[in-house]
Design an enzyme around this catalytic site. Sequence first.
Site, PDB file in Angstrom:
ATOM      1  N   ARG A   1      -2.768  84.414  -6.021  1.00 34.15           N
ATOM      2  CA  ARG A   1      -3.032  83.065  -5.541  1.00 34.15           C
ATOM      3  C   ARG A   1      -1.762  82.427  -4.977  1.00 34.15           C
ATOM      4  NH1 ARG A   1      -6.645  83.788  -9.707  1.00 34.15           N
ATOM      5  NH2 ARG A   1      -5.394  82.933 -11.408  1.00 34.15           N
TER       6      ARG A   1
ATOM      7  N   SER B   1      -8.766  81.621 -25.256  1.00 30.23           N
ATOM      8  CA  SER B   1      -7.398  82.063 -24.966  1.00 30.23           C
ATOM      9  C   SER B   1      -6.739  81.289 -23.832  1.00 30.23           C
ATOM     10  CB  SER B   1      -7.397  83.558 -24.604  1.00 30.23           C
ATOM     11  OG  SER B   1      -8.163  83.784 -23.435  1.00 30.23           O
TER      12      SER B   1
ATOM     13  N   SER C   1     -19.226 100.466 -17.844  1.00 34.77           N
ATOM     14  CA  SER C   1     -20.125 101.595 -18.103  1.00 34.77           C
ATOM     15  C   SER C   1     -21.504 101.150 -18.570  1.00 34.77           C
ATOM     16  CB  SER C   1     -19.491 102.528 -19.144  1.00 34.77           C
ATOM     17  OG  SER C   1     -19.181 101.813 -20.321  1.00 34.77           O
TER      18      SER C   1
ATOM     19  N   GLU D   1      13.347 103.637   9.843  1.00 29.78           N
ATOM     20  CA  GLU D   1      14.256 104.271  10.794  1.00 29.78           C
ATOM     21  C   GLU D   1      13.939 103.869  12.225  1.00 29.78           C
ATOM     22  OE1 GLU D   1      13.362 107.536   7.640  1.00 29.78           O
ATOM     23  OE2 GLU D   1      12.461 105.673   8.369  1.00 29.78           O
TER      24      GLU D   1
ATOM     25  N   ARG E   1       1.382  90.804  -9.652  1.00 31.32           N
ATOM     26  CA  ARG E   1       0.069  91.193  -9.135  1.00 31.32           C
ATOM     27  C   ARG E   1       0.173  91.623  -7.671  1.00 31.32           C
ATOM     28  NH1 ARG E   1      -4.569  86.753 -10.855  1.00 31.32           N
ATOM     29  NH2 ARG E   1      -4.844  87.372 -13.051  1.00 31.32           N
TER      30      ARG E   1
ATOM     31  N   ALA F   1      -5.805  85.517 -28.733  1.00 29.49           N
ATOM     32  CA  ALA F   1      -6.840  84.486 -28.656  1.00 29.49           C
ATOM     33  C   ALA F   1      -7.157  83.989 -30.057  1.00 29.49           C
ATOM     34  CB  ALA F   1      -8.114  85.032 -28.005  1.00 29.49           C
TER      35      ALA F   1
ATOM     36  N   GLU G   1      -4.874  93.743 -16.784  1.00 27.99           N
ATOM     37  CA  GLU G   1      -5.061  92.567 -17.638  1.00 27.99           C
ATOM     38  C   GLU G   1      -6.405  92.755 -18.328  1.00 27.99           C
ATOM     39  OE1 GLU G   1      -4.504  88.846 -15.607  1.00 27.99           O
ATOM     40  OE2 GLU G   1      -2.917  89.653 -14.319  1.00 27.99           O
TER      41      GLU G   1
ATOM     42  N   CYS H   1      10.570 111.192   7.188  1.00 27.88           N
ATOM     43  CA  CYS H   1       9.362 112.012   7.282  1.00 27.88           C
ATOM     44  C   CYS H   1       9.495 113.021   8.417  1.00 27.88           C
ATOM     45  CB  CYS H   1       8.135 111.136   7.479  1.00 27.88           C
ATOM     46  SG  CYS H   1       8.160 110.119   8.968  1.00 27.88           S
TER      47      CYS H   1
END
Length: 375
Positions: A214, A175, A238, A59, A191, A169, A304, A82
Amino acid sequence: MTDLEQQRFDHQMMHRALVLARRGLMTTRPNPAVGCVITMGSDLLAEGWHHQAGEPHAEAHALRIAGQRAKGSTAYVTLEPCSHIGRTPPCADALVEAGVARVVVAMQDPNPRVSGNGVKHLQQAGIRVDVGILQSAAERLNPGFISRMTRQRPWLTLKMATSLDGKTALSDGRSQWITSAEARSDVQFFRAQADAILTGATTVLADNPKLTVRAEQWPKLRQLPEPLKQPVRIIIDSQHRVTDEATLFESPAPVWLVRTVAGQGSRHPHCHELLIDADNDGKVCLKALMIELARREINQVWTECGANLAGALIDQQLCDRLMIYSSGQILGHHGRSVIDMSEPMNLVSAPRFKVIDRRQVGPDQRLVAVPHTQE
């Protein structure tokens, strides 16, 4: 104009505002992408869109161009203006001060700090406000922002690359590359729309990926965004298996290592440890992770990952969109499965997705599906 002509004009101008808003899809995060058009009668006076977080909103850009001509005009905005002071002044105040006579809003802001307050502020100033024109299109524009505000978790896309028979794979894990260069180029565009790219430590150890957007692989027919913002790379680790030697750390884009117990610090200043409670199996609680990501203003997560994490995300109903790139190769029953999850008790209880788009990308196909309960 007749009423019918006005309706058609309103739709045309809101469509234009939505087109403008899309220009900010890859640069405004964590803010939503917003567009604005200002008209006088049937004449277009000015237009604008939100470029980057911290900069003027749509705006403000349009009102600056319109100047004094904005008095008595109509403003078309894809999201409710807003009404609170953030990094920029309230847009609702700017519209009132400019003397705008009518504001057409595609959708109400899901942010509880704004929701309904912007419309109310305009109406109290004597401005006519119409809400809901092309609302569905406006909602599709910012699914991550809406998800964070209404569900307190990001909107998550699970991307997979498979053979024609659904393998990801060979049996030994090789893969690269199942899908084509065109498919890998297409991935860059999606991405770039994400706030974060999520994967597991197993994928990092097996593929040693960069997980960046990229520019050299950017689709030729799409405009490269300026600036090109890199998503946060989020690695579920983990067992503390990711080391500082990973290719991830060659880029200055942030890396968040998600763990249940604190480990040794990294020598890389852009690497941070994110501690999340463990679930009953001792693994990172994915639902708790999503809540924490939303708290950190992550709107969209692009995933991914390997079969186990993919299966867990689907099992726990955290996947909002499947994007599958399928090649023409056949890998056979010894190939690795793309999803590893608990077997449903019966076909009725199996997770079900609805295909909403299917198109050719080079020699491959890109299939997009959403949970069947999702419109």
